[in-house]
Motif scaffolding. Sequence first.
Motif, PDB file in Angstrom:
ATOM      1  N   ASP A 183       0.840  -1.202   0.000  1.00  0.00           N
ATOM      2  CA  ASP A 183       0.000   0.000   0.000  1.00  0.00           C
ATOM      3  C   ASP A 183       0.875   1.251   0.000  1.00  0.00           C
ATOM      4  O   ASP A 183       2.103   1.165   0.036  1.00  0.00           O
ATOM      5  N   THR A 184       0.251   2.400  -0.043  1.00  0.00           N
ATOM      6  CA  THR A 184       1.009   3.650  -0.162  1.00  0.00           C
ATOM      7  C   THR A 184       1.829   3.979   1.084  1.00  0.00           C
ATOM      8  O   THR A 184       2.695   4.843   1.033  1.00  0.00           O
TER       9      THR A 184
ATOM     10  N   ILE B 108       0.876  -6.096   1.220  1.00  0.00           N
ATOM     11  CA  ILE B 108      -0.379  -6.820   1.052  1.00  0.00           C
ATOM     12  C   ILE B 108      -0.076  -8.264   0.648  1.00  0.00           C
ATOM     13  O   ILE B 108      -0.688  -9.202   1.132  1.00  0.00           O
TER      14      ILE B 108
ATOM     15  N   GLU C 249      -5.704   6.350  -2.603  1.00  0.00           N
ATOM     16  CA  GLU C 249      -6.673   5.574  -1.856  1.00  0.00           C
ATOM     17  C   GLU C 249      -8.021   5.620  -2.573  1.00  0.00           C
ATOM     18  O   GLU C 249      -8.458   6.681  -3.016  1.00  0.00           O
TER      19      GLU C 249
END
Length: 109
Positions: free
Chosen positions: A46-47, A52, A77
Amino acid sequence: NYPVDKLHIADDDDIEDPYNRVIMVDPEYAKGLPAEHIKDTPIVVDTDGYIIDGNHRAYQAKKLGLTSIPAYVPYEEITEQKIISEWSLMRANGKLARGFIISIFDRAR
């Protein structure tokens, strides 16, 4: 590529996972991953650098001293409001079959 030092890697320290998962890495399994596999198989992150998919690859990349590894990272997002906004814009421009995005969103719930 994503910098290894920016990843939240489950190694000797427990990490707080924002997705409420238990992250356990098997060091023996990770040790068997060759550098070529790590370089050819992107992780998903993710940012904020939370992994993940690909915890073993990231763990082994760190152990091998790699400075970056390939990764898929969302560029923003995605929220319910973002989906509704995009749907409205596309519908107004005649580029959307009625109900398409809403049905996708409903399946993701």
